[in-house]
Enzyme design. Structure first.
Site, PDB file in Angstrom:
ATOM      1  N   HIS A  41       0.837  -1.407   0.347  1.00 13.83           N
ATOM      2  CA  HIS A  41      -0.051   0.136  -0.077  1.00 13.83           C
ATOM      3  C   HIS A  41       0.894   1.444  -0.003  1.00 13.83           C
ATOM      4  CE1 HIS A  41      -2.878   2.917   1.510  1.00 13.83           C
ATOM      5  NE2 HIS A  41      -3.869   2.182   1.013  1.00 13.83           N
ATOM      6  N   GLU A  70      -4.420   1.525  -7.082  1.00 12.45           N
ATOM      7  CA  GLU A  70      -4.803   2.804  -5.872  1.00 12.45           C
ATOM      8  C   GLU A  70      -4.018   3.938  -6.381  1.00 12.45           C
ATOM      9  OE1 GLU A  70      -6.735   1.053  -2.332  1.00 12.45           O
ATOM     10  OE2 GLU A  70      -4.588   0.615  -2.248  1.00 12.45           O
TER      11      GLU A  70
END
Length: 262
Positions: A106, A178
């Site tokens: 992430h 993302e």
């Protein structure tokens, strides 16, 4: 547990990470409500997943039950099975606590905790070694986007993390795109047109070779169906909208009603 290997059409993956939120009581309340809902409501063509904090993992698993269709994940894990790694949790330990999926790479991990392409590769390999689904997160900054390098950047991130995997191993990997400029409290929701090219590139390279290509970044109840409609998108990885149970249940309903789920 639902088989994460895709079928000819594959499931729509609808999931959320709680990040550093929810104590045990909140986690149990959420998981109990989700379990009750899924006992009454079928979700054909949808694979739900929830990624709580480490402290809430076992409690969430207990409330969901061992036969739940929901895959449980962790937000990070170390690549070594054991050793002198103070403060870390191994993939083996995560699996022992009930995890079936590992979130890897992430942007917050990359920015604040030194996650690199090399460490994502080690973590993907560790997850596969222990039979867990790696959820590889990739995404570019606004500076990269403005320079026109989005697709090249994310393909490089993905290729570096997945280097050396066999075709069979790759079939168990999820990729979540993302874009950094679209995530978080101050992120700007991406438009469908902005996402078409990155997903076209990801689809050409990984669409038929992985368990799924997910989108995450300011996903909400108003744009979820449109985001799922983008070619090659096979799921959503959602933050704040899914942190409260009603929001997550509505997202699951949107997924189940989408043409891609049928």
């Amino acid at each position: 547990m639902t088989d994460p290997v895709p079928t000819a059409t594959g499931p729509l993956w609808i999931g959320t990470s709680w990040k550093m939120n929810k104590g045990l009581a909140e986690a149990r309340y959420y998981a109990r409500g989700l379990a009750d809902h899924l006992q009454r409501t079928a979700l054909p063509g949808v694979q739900p997943f929830v990624i709580p904090s480490f402290t809430a993992l076992a409690a969430t698993r207990e409330e969901l039950g061992t036969d739940s269709p929901v895959l449980l994940g962790v937000q990070n894990a170390h690549w070594e099975d054991e050793g002198a790694w103070t403060g870390e949790v191994s993939v083996a330990q995560a699996k022992d606590a009930g995890a079936q999926l590992v979130e890897i790479g992430h942007s917050e991990r990359r920015e604040h905790f030194g996650e690199t392409v090399a460490t994502t590769r080690l973590k993907v390999a560790a997850a596969l070694r222990h039979g867990l689904v790696p959820l590889l997160c990739i995404g570019e900054s606004d500076e990269v986007k403005q320079a026109g390098g989005s697709s090249e950047f994310i393909l490089d991130q993905a290729a570096g993390a997945l280097d050396g995997l066999t075709a069979e191993q790759l079939r168990h990997v999820l990729i979540a795109y993302e874009p950094i400029w679209a995530i978080g409290e101050h992120g700007r929701p991406a438009t469908v047109s902005e996402l078409q090219e990155p997903f076209a590139e990801l689809g050409r390279e990984y669409g038929s070779r992985t368990a799924g290509l997910l989108y995450g970044g300011s996903v909400n109840l108003d744009n979820a169906a449109d985001l799922l409609g983008i070619e090659h998108v096979t799921g959503l990885f959602v933050g704040r909208t899914a942190w409260q149970l009603p929001g997550y249940l509505r997202l699951l309903e949107i997924g189940a009603n989408h043409p891609k789920a049928r």
